[in-house]
Scaffold this active site. Structure first.
Site, short mmCIF file in Angstrom:
data_model
loop_
_atom_site.label_atom_id
_atom_site.label_comp_id
_atom_site.label_asym_id
_atom_site.label_seq_id
_atom_site.Cartn_x
_atom_site.Cartn_y
_atom_site.Cartn_z
N LYS A 21 2.75 1.56 3.14
CA LYS A 21 1.33 1.17 3.20
C LYS A 21 1.23 -0.34 3.13
CE LYS A 21 -2.07 0.23 0.62
NZ LYS A 21 -2.73 -0.80 1.45
N CYS A 63 3.97 -16.35 -3.31
CA CYS A 63 4.42 -16.08 -4.68
C CYS A 63 5.33 -17.18 -5.19
CB CYS A 63 5.12 -14.73 -4.72
SG CYS A 63 6.49 -14.63 -3.56
P1 NAD Z 1 -2.53 -6.88 -4.28
O1 NAD Z 1 -1.83 -6.52 -5.53
O2 NAD Z 1 -4.00 -7.00 -4.30
O3 NAD Z 1 -2.21 -5.82 -3.12
C1 NAD Z 1 -0.87 -5.53 -2.75
C2 NAD Z 1 -0.84 -4.16 -2.10
O4 NAD Z 1 -1.19 -3.19 -3.06
C3 NAD Z 1 -1.82 -4.00 -0.94
O5 NAD Z 1 -1.23 -3.19 0.06
C4 NAD Z 1 -2.98 -3.26 -1.60
O6 NAD Z 1 -3.75 -2.49 -0.70
C5 NAD Z 1 -2.22 -2.37 -2.56
N1 NAD Z 1 -3.01 -1.87 -3.69
C6 NAD Z 1 -4.11 -2.41 -4.25
N2 NAD Z 1 -4.57 -1.63 -5.24
C7 NAD Z 1 -3.72 -0.59 -5.33
C8 NAD Z 1 -3.64 0.56 -6.17
N3 NAD Z 1 -4.54 0.79 -7.11
N4 NAD Z 1 -2.62 1.42 -5.99
C9 NAD Z 1 -1.69 1.20 -5.04
N5 NAD Z 1 -1.72 0.15 -4.19
C10 NAD Z 1 -2.72 -0.74 -4.35
O7 NAD Z 1 -1.85 -8.22 -3.78
P2 NAD Z 1 -2.24 -9.10 -2.52
O8 NAD Z 1 -3.49 -9.84 -2.83
O9 NAD Z 1 -2.17 -8.29 -1.28
O10 NAD Z 1 -0.99 -10.12 -2.46
C11 NAD Z 1 -0.91 -11.27 -3.23
C12 NAD Z 1 -0.03 -11.04 -4.45
O11 NAD Z 1 1.26 -10.61 -4.04
C13 NAD Z 1 0.18 -12.30 -5.25
O12 NAD Z 1 0.08 -12.01 -6.62
C14 NAD Z 1 1.62 -12.69 -4.89
O13 NAD Z 1 2.27 -13.49 -5.85
C15 NAD Z 1 2.26 -11.36 -4.73
N6 NAD Z 1 3.49 -11.49 -3.94
C16 NAD Z 1 4.70 -11.41 -4.56
C17 NAD Z 1 5.88 -11.57 -3.84
C18 NAD Z 1 7.24 -11.48 -4.49
O14 NAD Z 1 8.21 -11.31 -3.77
N7 NAD Z 1 7.34 -11.58 -5.80
C19 NAD Z 1 5.81 -11.82 -2.46
C20 NAD Z 1 4.55 -11.90 -1.86
C21 NAD Z 1 3.39 -11.73 -2.61
#
Ligand code: NAD
Length: 502
Positions: free
Chosen positions: A189, A298
């Site tokens: 997803k 990130c």
């Molecule tokens: P997010 O947590 O809002 O969403 C990430 C994913 O989770 C999306 O696909 C979203 O639809 C899904 N999601 C949201 N709520 C959910 C739930 N209740 N249950 C299951 N899935 C759910 O993050 P974002 O805004 O898409 O991305 C930014 C974040 O990602 C930042 O915090 C960034 O640091 C992190 N990130 C980390 C890395 C790493 O490798 N450590 C890499 C890229 C991004």
């Protein structure tokens, strides 16, 4: 003055229509609802997806389960899986421009950067293909004449893969090829903001010969499509990249059935700079690290910890170089900083900047959104006089905003670096390798760059300490993460008694 690259209107743009991939079929969602993704830079609808409901998620999980329990993928040899993954890598390479364009239009990232991410992804798929042939367990011939011990590595089963919007294709490529190499099946997803390139990947995997049901791709919001694939009893493992808050929620959901969880979460990455550092190289790296992907990264180097004796000079040089950063039209190959993902996210970035200035920080550069006539953009921003306890110094801003702190002693630098909840990456800059190593070993982060920044390779593990995550991606153990360990304890020769007298 920021160098502005005004977005050009996309007069002949055509919206792409996508379905979901479930059990080898491209299908509509059960409720027939759709999600439209508006380009953050060009004001056009880039893609229209089928919006998955819990019922669609259930169908995708059932297909992945069948493909795992009875299908050919987990039963193929490593060599057969490897050949298919290599074919997939070739097809990704062949469709690189199409994939890069989709990621750019949906995320607002610069096109030249998106092409670079595709090259990185191709390399990861090839690396995982190589590991597919090398996955093996252990044997113990040292347990005495009557015992032989064999440790098997078995694919863990059905894996739910959830990805964020900031590196759509690269992040799914840090997970899926390794899960497939191990023999797992998957439900993927992607973020509902940037699902296009992951759906194209579905076509690529079909063309490469991945059997029906081994990879299923659903699109939808986290609450509707994400949550069900984190709690369903038929899912064995979750590989999640996203925010720390949703990562915690994922872990809670997974706890009900004790699934294995791998989490790649947020970061607030310190860059510690000593007076003997190559300051020219650092200033270049600092500008790149702060504004790369518009700071929506990130790994963003958003927290500078400068030795007090050089702080003013370094900030002045960073501010000067920042003025030459080209912000604007993501489709212009010269653009370095593209658009901000959504208007809501832009407001969040501005709120952080306002909070910092209200708390006494000063804006040395930028500080405002940028009106380019279309889309949403933010000026490269430098905040000085930031105190370690301020939100802007502790939390992910996820925008092109640099916070500058300073230190006097090494212990103070390490204390500031470690005194936050995150621990994803850090960098140390000094011409003394002693300094770099001593500091690098004491900073609690999964990656420490020394006199460099944001370098990576498929061979090098990546992941976070503390609330930046759980587990590691990439590197030679990445396939093992998607396995269970099974012990075969074999008795050889005549039986000896346990309790029964003989
Ligand atoms: P997010 O947590 O809002 O969403 C990430 C994913 O989770 C999306 O696909 C979203 O639809 C899904 N999601 C949201 N709520 C959910 C739930 N209740 N249950 C299951 N899935 C759910 O993050 P974002 O805004 O898409 O991305 C930014 C974040 O990602 C930042 O915090 C960034 O640091 C992190 N990130 C980390 C890395 C790493 O490798 N450590 C890499 C890229 C991004």
């Amino acid at each position: 003055m920021t160098v502005m690259m005004r977005p050009q209107a996309l007069t002949s743009h055509k919206t792409r229509e996508f379905k979901m991939l479930i059990d080898g079929q491209w299908t509509a969602g059960a409720k027939g609802r759709t999600i439209e993704r508006m380009s953050p830079a060009h004001g056009v609808v880039v893609s229209r997806y089928q919006s998955a409901t819990a019922a669609d998620a259930e169908r995708a999980i059932a297909a992945a389960r069948r493909a795992f329990d009875n299908g050919p993928w987990p039963r193929m040899t490593g060599a057969e899986r490897s050949r298919i993954l290599l074919k997939a890598a070739d097809l990704i390479e062949a469709r690189k421009d199409e994939l890069a364009l989709l990621d750019t239009l949906e995320s607002g990232k610069p096109i030249s950067q998106a092409r670079g991410e595709m090259d990185g992804a191709v390399d990861i798929w090839r690396y995982a293909a190589a590991l597919a042939r090398d996955l093996h367990g252990e044997s113990y011939n040292t347990l005495g004449d009557g015992t032989l011990g064999v440790v098997l590595r078995e694919p863990i089963g059905v894996v739910s893969i959830i990805t964020p919007w900031n590196f759509p294709f690269l992040i799914v490529s840090q997970k899926l090829p390794f899960a497939l190499a191990a023999g797992c099946t998957a439900v993927v997803k992607p973020s509902e903001l940037t699902s296009g390139s992951t759906l194209v990947l579905g076509e690529i995997l079909q063309d490469a010969g991945v059997p029906a049901g081994a990879v299923n791709i659903i699109v939808g919001t986290g609450a509707e499509a994400g949550a069900p694939i984190t709690s369903h009893p038929d899912v064995d493992m979750i590989s999640f990249t996203g925010s720390t808050g949703v990562g915690k929620l994922t872990m809670t959901n997974a706890a009900q059935t004790l699934k294995k969880v791998s989490l790649e979460l947020g970061g607030k990455n310190p860059q510690i700079v000593f007076p003997d550092a190559d300051l020219e190289a650092f200033v270049d790296a600092a500008v790149f690290g702060a504004y790369f992907n518009a700071g929506e990264c990130c790994n963003a180097g958003s927290r500078l910890i400068l030795h007090r004796s050089i702080a003013d000079e370094v900030v002045a040089r960073i501010a000067e170089l920042s003025k030459s950063v080209k912000v604007g039209d993501p489709l212009n190959p010269d653009t370095q900083v593209g658009a901000i993902i959504t208007p809501q996210h832009l407001s969040k970035i501005e709120t952080y900047v306002r909070g910092a200035t209200d708390g006494g920080a000063a804006v040395s550069l930028g500080g405002d959104s940028l009106d380019l006539g279309m889309g949403q953009f933010m000026t490269p921003t430098i905040l000085t006089g930031v105190q370690p306890e301020m939100a802007v110094a502790r939390e992910e801003v996820f925008g092109p905003v640099l916070s500058v702190l300073s230190f006097e002693t090494v212990d103070e630098a390490i204390h500031i670096a470690n005194a936050i909840d995150y621990g994803l990456s850090a960098s140390v800059w000094s011409s003394s390798m002693d300094n770099c190593l001593m500091v690098g070993r004491r900073v609690r982060a999964g990656t420490i760059w020394m006199n460099t920044f944001m370098d990576g390779a498929s061979e090098l593990p990546f992941g976070g300490y503390k609330q930046s995550g759980l587990g590691r991606e990439l590197g030679r153990h990445a396939v093992e993460d998607y396995t269970e360990t099974k012990t075969l304890n074999m008795h050889l020769g005549p039986r000896t008694a346990w309790w029964m007298p003989r």
